[in-house]
Design an enzyme around this catalytic site. Structure first.
Site, PDB file in Angstrom:
ATOM      1  N   GLU A 184       0.829  -1.204   0.000  1.00 14.41           N
ATOM      2  CA  GLU A 184       0.000   0.000   0.000  1.00 14.41           C
ATOM      3  C   GLU A 184       0.868   1.261   0.000  1.00 14.41           C
ATOM      4  O   GLU A 184       0.631   2.194  -0.774  1.00 14.41           O
ATOM      5  CB  GLU A 184      -0.917  -0.018   1.231  1.00 14.41           C
ATOM      6  CG  GLU A 184      -1.862   1.158   1.325  1.00 14.41           C
ATOM      7  CD  GLU A 184      -2.893   1.157   0.208  1.00 14.41           C
ATOM      8  OE1 GLU A 184      -3.779   0.312   0.234  1.00 14.41           O
ATOM      9  OE2 GLU A 184      -2.798   2.014  -0.697  1.00 14.41           O
ATOM     10  N   ASP A 231       1.061   4.037  -2.923  1.00 14.83           N
ATOM     11  CA  ASP A 231       0.637   5.419  -2.662  1.00 14.83           C
ATOM     12  C   ASP A 231       1.747   6.423  -2.945  1.00 14.83           C
ATOM     13  O   ASP A 231       1.475   7.533  -3.404  1.00 14.83           O
ATOM     14  CB  ASP A 231       0.151   5.554  -1.209  1.00 14.83           C
ATOM     15  CG  ASP A 231      -1.062   4.680  -0.920  1.00 14.83           C
ATOM     16  OD1 ASP A 231      -1.675   4.178  -1.889  1.00 14.83           O
ATOM     17  OD2 ASP A 231      -1.383   4.482   0.268  1.00 14.83           O
ATOM     18  N   SER A 275      -7.533   2.014  -3.727  1.00 21.28           N
ATOM     19  CA  SER A 275      -6.236   2.474  -3.229  1.00 21.28           C
ATOM     20  C   SER A 275      -5.382   3.091  -4.318  1.00 21.28           C
ATOM     21  O   SER A 275      -4.526   3.914  -4.036  1.00 21.28           O
ATOM     22  CB  SER A 275      -5.435   1.292  -2.687  1.00 21.28           C
ATOM     23  OG  SER A 275      -5.818   0.972  -1.405  1.00 21.28           O
TER      24      SER A 275
END
Ligand SMILES: *[C@@H]1O[C@H](CO)[C@@H](O)[C@H](O)[C@H]1NC(C)=O
Ligand SMILES: *[C@@H]1O[C@H](CO)[C@@H](O)[C@H](O)[C@H]1NC(C)=O
Length: 568
Positions: free
Chosen positions: A288, A292, A485
């Site tokens: 993640e 990001d 996400s």
């Protein structure tokens, strides 16, 4: 003797004039633990509880008016974001509230610390036995069946009548832990496809997002410029939680392959709170966190990007740093102009008053001029992760009206990604900025899914961006991930580049986006996505259609049109 009597007499008078805190009134309760939790038994009397009190704020309605005044294009105050002090004047509790809550704490020998810049949150530790007594609670051990995780909660608690109107809530009480806190909102795991997609040997990156999504195809699809931002004051924040660490070597490999035009020194900076860190060994690189940072630094060319790593020493109890990160940024004189967060949970695990309190924290940061974006969730209409349900599960914080929720699309004639969470909050009513768009959708929907969702709730997502087959590098390996996400950092990067141009032109950054996005100019600057759906809860979910829909929102970005829409 005489003086002692006199002292006693006045002491008695003082006590009877003071509150006694003896009569309690139920403040919050829930009938049962949320689905998936069972009660195991009473909590040990001497177990220490870290409790938080949220005091009633002076004037949140006033702050909300100010937020809309500075965020609504055409308003006389548009762009005139509030200072830290101006926000705190609305948020700080009244002196009456501070005084009565302090008297209650002193009467119970409790010493509390302030944990928010405006002084509206207090923290202290007391044993279960004392908490049960002073709040007429029944703290018990609850276990989440699937994960085995245990936590101490109560299904009801009361507060002294003297505190009604001064105390918003006691936490953690009826809000349950997010059982899936350890799973980032990424729906398909990283596959080690280094052999198939050898970065060093690949000749060129595809320019279409048809089968593989990369920064260059997104630049093509959305018209995102490759030129470097120029304004060092306009920053982009990336939230990091649950020991998801962002790896700089992976970012460098990713940029070398995907953005060879960027300076080789391009990277992010780090901020930490709650004991957070960002270790750099390849094995600790988080899917993640890497996603990001790669899809902010790799798209928001030259925008100063800060990875904000929240550790595990939470001040906000089982909110796992969600409140702490906002209070941390509210404490800064120059918070980031954009904040993207790819974490969330189902709304039904949080109490309504706690959700309101968190949502109000987003209101504060928005009034300061920060655009707050969150991934909408990956379970379609079944919430943050796919699961069984009868009624649709809205996600938090997407139901909060003071943030921008980002859903996901796929393909080059963009269609909704089938996991893209969307729906209607059960806590927050439809805000006026979206009421026309949502009511058009509801009229067209007719009775489909009737009874499964709350027609009067704040509807989400607001916008969307690509969320499938997104290429990233983790631990030196290249692979693809999917999820909303992916969409939130991509959309946030577009906003950061718009802010850079605005600031360069001597204008304010966009701040809270939604009144602009739902305006005629904002809507016209987005690519409307009109196909696909988000099935869940044994239904087909909602279907994307012309105009706003609860799968892809208003649509995906068109940079050139957005530039015009913001007046550049
Ligand atoms: C990647 O390509 C390089 C150069 O062609 C080669 O030496 C290396 O073994 C390849 N790596 C993988 C994992 O296939
Ligand atoms: C529906 O949403 C509204 C907020 O708009 C809320 O007040 C109401 O309680 C919700 N209904 C249910 C059944 O959750």
């Amino acid at each position: 003797m005489l003086s002692k009597l006199a002292f006693l007499a006045s002491f008695v008078a003082a006590v009877s004039a003071n509150p006694v805190f003896r009569s309690l009134v139920v403040h919050e309760q829930r009938e049962n633990a949320p689905d998936g939790f069972v009660m195991i038994g009473a909590a040990p009397a001497n177990k220490m509880l870290n409790l938080r009190l949220a005091l009633v704020n002076s004037d949140m309605a006033g702050l909300e008016n100010s937020l809309y005044a500075v965020s609504t294009p055409g308003s006389a105050l548009y762009g005139q974001h509030l200072t830290k002090e101006e926000v705190e004047a609305f948020v700080k509790p009244s002196s009456d509230s501070v005084s009565i809550v302090n008297q209650f704490l002193a009467a119970n020998d409790i010493q509390a610390n302030t944990i928010s810049p405006a002084g509206d949150w207090l923290a202290f530790s007391i044993p279960v036995s004392k908490a049960n007594e002073i709040f007429d609670a029944d703290f018990s051990v609850f276990q989440h069946v699937q994960t085995g995780r245990q936590s101490v909660r109560t299904l009801t608690y009361s507060i002294p009548t003297e505190l009604v109107g001064h105390l918003n809530l006691v936490h953690p009480t009826i809000t349950f832990e997010n059982p899936f806190a350890n799973l980032p909102v990424v729906s398909s795991p990283l596959k080690a496809v280094a052999a198939a997609q050898n970065l060093t040997s690949r000749q060129s990156t595809p320019s279409s997002c048809k089968t593989l999504v990369t920064p260059s195809c997104l630049q093509d699809l959305y018209g995102i410029p490759t030129t470097l931002a120029t304004q060092s004051s306009s920053t982009l924040g990336v939230s990091g939680f649950i020991d998801q660490f962002a790896n700089k070597a992976d970012l460098t490999s990713f940029l070398r392959a995907q953005r060879p035009d960027l300076p080789s020194s391009t990277t992010f900076t780090l901020q930490t709170l709650d004991g957070g860190s960002n270790p750099q060994s390849a094995s600790e690189a988080g899917v993640e966190a890497n996603l990001d940072t790669q899809y902010t630094v790799g798209i928001a060319s030259g925008v100063p990007t800060v990875f904000i790593s929240v550790g595990d020493d939470f001040h906000d109890g089982n909110l796992e740093g969600f409140l702490d990160i906002i209070n941390f940024l509210l404490g800064e004189s120059d918070p980031p102009h954009v904040l993207t967060t790819s974490y969330g949970q189902n709304e039904n695990t949080i109490s309504r008053s706690l959700a309101t309190q968190l949502c109000n924290a987003y209101m504060q940061l928005g009034a300061r001029g920060t655009s707050i974006l969150f991934a909408s969730g990956d379970g379609g209409v079944s919430g943050s992760q796919s699961g069984s349900c009868s009624a649709f599960l809205p996600t938090f914080p997407s139901g909060c009206p003071f943030m921008t929720s980002v859903g996901a699309t796929t393909g080059v004639t963009e269609t909704a990604a089938d996991f893209s969470s969307g729906g209607f909050s059960n806590f927050f009513a439809t805000p006026s900025y979206q009421s026309a768009a949502v009511s058009s959708f509801l009229s067209a929907l007719g009775s489909t899914n009737s009874g499964r969702f709350n027609r009067s709730g704040r509807a989400f997502p607001d916008v969307s961006a690509q969320g499938e087959n997104v290429e990233i590098v983790v631990g030196g390996e290249t692979g693809t991930v999917a999820g909303t996400s992916c969409a939130s950092p991509i959309f946030a990067s577009v906003i950061a580049l718009l802010n850079d141009r605005l600031v360069a032109a001597g204008k304010s950054p966009l701040g809270f986006l939604n009144p602009f996005l739902y305006s005629a100019a904002g809507t016209a600057a987005l690519n409307d996505v009109t196909s696909g759906s988000n099935p869940g809860c044994n239904t087909n979910g909602f279907t994307a259609r012309a105009g706003w829909d609860p799968v892809t929102g208003l649509g995906t970005p068109n940079f050139a049109k957005l530039l015009t829409a913001v007046g550049l």
